[in-house]
Design an enzyme around this catalytic site. Structure first.
Site, PDB file in Angstrom:
ATOM      1  N   GLU A 130       5.220  -2.744 -14.146  1.00 32.34           N
ATOM      2  CA  GLU A 130       6.646  -2.288 -14.367  1.00 32.34           C
ATOM      3  C   GLU A 130       7.524  -1.456 -14.136  1.00 32.34           C
ATOM      4  OE1 GLU A 130       7.576  -6.021 -14.230  1.00 32.34           O
ATOM      5  OE2 GLU A 130       5.748  -6.752 -13.639  1.00 32.34           O
TER       6      GLU A 130
ATOM      7  N   PRO B  39       0.643  -1.078  -0.292  1.00 35.92           N
ATOM      8  CA  PRO B  39      -0.093  -0.321   0.098  1.00 35.92           C
ATOM      9  C   PRO B  39       1.005   1.259  -0.277  1.00 35.92           C
ATOM     10  CG  PRO B  39      -1.412  -1.613   1.554  1.00 35.92           C
ATOM     11  CD  PRO B  39       0.283  -2.235   0.974  1.00 35.92           C
TER      12      PRO B  39
ATOM     13  N   ALA C 187       4.232   1.559  -1.076  1.00 42.24           N
ATOM     14  CA  ALA C 187       5.639   1.397  -1.665  1.00 42.24           C
ATOM     15  C   ALA C 187       5.250   0.298  -3.412  1.00 42.24           C
ATOM     16  CB  ALA C 187       6.571   0.085  -0.964  1.00 42.24           C
TER      17      ALA C 187
ATOM     18  N   GLU D  45       6.907   7.332 -15.781  1.00 42.30           N
ATOM     19  CA  GLU D  45       8.539   8.243 -14.931  1.00 42.30           C
ATOM     20  C   GLU D  45       9.430   8.107 -14.832  1.00 42.30           C
ATOM     21  OE1 GLU D  45       4.086  10.012 -15.365  1.00 42.30           O
ATOM     22  OE2 GLU D  45       4.948   8.310 -14.621  1.00 42.30           O
TER      23      GLU D  45
ATOM     24  N   HIS E 252     -13.530   4.963 -34.294  1.00 39.52           N
ATOM     25  CA  HIS E 252     -15.107   4.159 -34.029  1.00 39.52           C
ATOM     26  C   HIS E 252     -15.913   4.904 -33.985  1.00 39.52           C
ATOM     27  CE1 HIS E 252     -12.442   0.856 -34.516  1.00 39.52           C
ATOM     28  NE2 HIS E 252     -14.078  -0.133 -34.970  1.00 39.52           N
ATOM     29  N   GLY E 253     -15.561   5.987 -33.185  1.00 34.24           N
ATOM     30  CA  GLY E 253     -17.078   7.179 -33.017  1.00 34.24           C
ATOM     31  C   GLY E 253     -17.654   6.612 -32.384  1.00 34.24           C
TER      32      GLY E 253
ATOM     33  N   GLN F 136     -11.723   6.957 -31.701  1.00 35.35           N
ATOM     34  CA  GLN F 136     -11.628   7.557 -32.311  1.00 35.35           C
ATOM     35  C   GLN F 136     -12.267   7.760 -33.504  1.00 35.35           C
ATOM     36  OE1 GLN F 136     -11.989  10.496 -31.135  1.00 35.35           O
ATOM     37  NE2 GLN F 136     -12.064  12.142 -31.644  1.00 35.35           N
TER      38      GLN F 136
ATOM     39  N   THR G 148       7.123   2.621 -14.154  1.00 31.72           N
ATOM     40  CA  THR G 148       6.252   3.796 -14.263  1.00 31.72           C
ATOM     41  C   THR G 148       6.861   4.288 -15.728  1.00 31.72           C
ATOM     42  OG1 THR G 148       7.281   5.878 -13.344  1.00 31.72           O
ATOM     43  CG2 THR G 148       4.434   3.774 -12.446  1.00 31.72           C
TER      44      THR G 148
END
Length: 378
Positions: A362, A127, A129, A366, A337-338, A335, A364
């Site tokens: 695995e 939670p 880490a 960042e 497929h609308g 997009q 982020t």
């Protein structure tokens, strides 16, 4: 180092594609809607040898190289990103045992994992880490007879269905990351409890939960490697896993492209198919080009690994590019497929939910920037 698929690999690619279209495609909508683990398909995967791909033949696996494994994960993700995640996490656990475990551990666990009798779950995140692994609080204290494990792990893929849990915990908090160790904890070990199961936005057929350890006694022979090697082993596993997530991202993007091509040819707007619109053609061209580039990065990293070359930088690059690419182009697929692409049960809607987390787990996006830049500046 370039790659070229052999005739055998091309045959295997065709084989797993047909398998997925037969077994996974028909139930993909239902398993997503109901957050149901497709146990019946995993029995077929095990029977076909797909759950033991890189496990050596002497332990019941197929002994395949990592490039082949990466290619297979991509094909599975093209139909079911959730199944590809389950398989990659399971296989990652098996590889840790194979690469760092004792002969006794290999004999005891790998054949059962290759047969799909025991699914693997890697228990690192807590939670408090995630990317900052050093912030874990789980401990394994030796009491003279066994290690006593206490802690709560969260967001654990395969948590509710696993038979083998690999758990990272501190055996010596004073040593920092060098005081972390990795343990095998079999299911039904007293003190092990599967906690809350998470209702996720995407990858809903993959089972994710908390795993809680309370005075869980683990024998010394379940220590992987030696005390203090846990962080090192975990980082190596993450590097392998980043190639797998790159493959998953490519499979998701490939599915989005294929669905977009079909829809663009069928959908008539202003008297002609969408496929005739320059704006749509540009979207499709960009999708195909970026998918090819991501595939090259992922396969290149896999070939480096297979040849014993350094691949950490390449794995991070593949994961970074493929995951951001998948999210960008699945958005384009919706997009194209609308309004249809925003409806439950439509494949691109599911792909848009499945793709999002590829930039999170695995490591982020960042974190990948930090890894890549750190290597460049070292």
């Amino acid at each position: 180092m370039d790659y070229k698929l052999s005739k055998e690999q091309e045959i295997m690619k065709d084989s797993i594609r047909k398998f997925c279209e037969k077994w996974l495609e028909p139930i993909a909508v239902e398993t997503d809607a109901n957050s149901r683990f497709p146990a019946e398909v995993f029995k077929e995967l095990a029977a076909g040898g797909w759950l033991g791909m890189p496990i050596p033949e002497e332990y019941g696996g197929a002994g395949l190289d990592y490039l082949t494994y990466t290619m297979v994960l991509e094909e599975i993700a093209r139909v079911s990103a959730a199944a590809s995640l389950d398989i990659s996490c399971h296989t990652g656990c098996a590889l840790v045992i194979n690469n760092f475990g004792s002969e006794q551990q290999k004999q005891l666990y790998l054949p059962a994992m290759a047969r799909g009798e025991k699914i693997g779950a890697f228990c690192v995140t807590e939670p408090g880490a995630g990317t900052d692994v050093k912030a874990i609080t789980s401990t394994e204290q030796w009491d003279g007879e066994a290690y006593v494990l206490n802690g709560t792990k969260t967001f654990i893929t395969n948590g509710p269905i696993a038979g083998v849990y690999l758990v990272l915990a501190y055996t010596d908090k004073d040593q920092g990351s060098k005081g972390m160790s990795l343990f095998i904890v079999p299911e039904k070990t007293p003190g092990l409890r599967v906690g809350a199961q998470f209702e996720k936005t995407g990858l809903r057929a993959s089972q994710t939960s908390e795993v809680i350890f309370k005075d869980c006694r683990v024998p010394a022979e379940n220590l992987i490697g030696t005390e203090g090697q846990g962080m090192k082993i975990g980082l190596i596993a993450l590097n392998h896993g980043r190639i797998a997530i790159a493959a998953q991202s490519i499979g998701i993007a490939q599915a989005a492209l294929e669905e977009s091509i079909i829809y663009a040819k069928e959908r008539i707007q202003f008297g002609r198919p969408l496929a005739g619109q320059p704006a749509i053609q540009r979207m499709l061209a960009e999708m195909a080009t970026d998918i090819a580039a991501a595939r090259h990065l992922a396969y290149h990293a896999a070939v480096l690994k297979d040849n014993g070359k350094p691949f950490v930088q390449e794995a991070s690059m593949a994961k970074l590019f493929a995951s951001t690419m998948a999210n960008r182009h699945v958005f384009k697929a919706v997009q194209i497929h609308g309004g249809t692409g925003y409806i439950k049960g439509i494949k691109v809607e599911r792909l848009s939910r499945d793709a999002r987390v590829t930039e999170i787990y695995e490591g982020t996006t960042e974190a990948q920037h930090m890894i890549i830049a750190g290597n460049l500046l070292a």
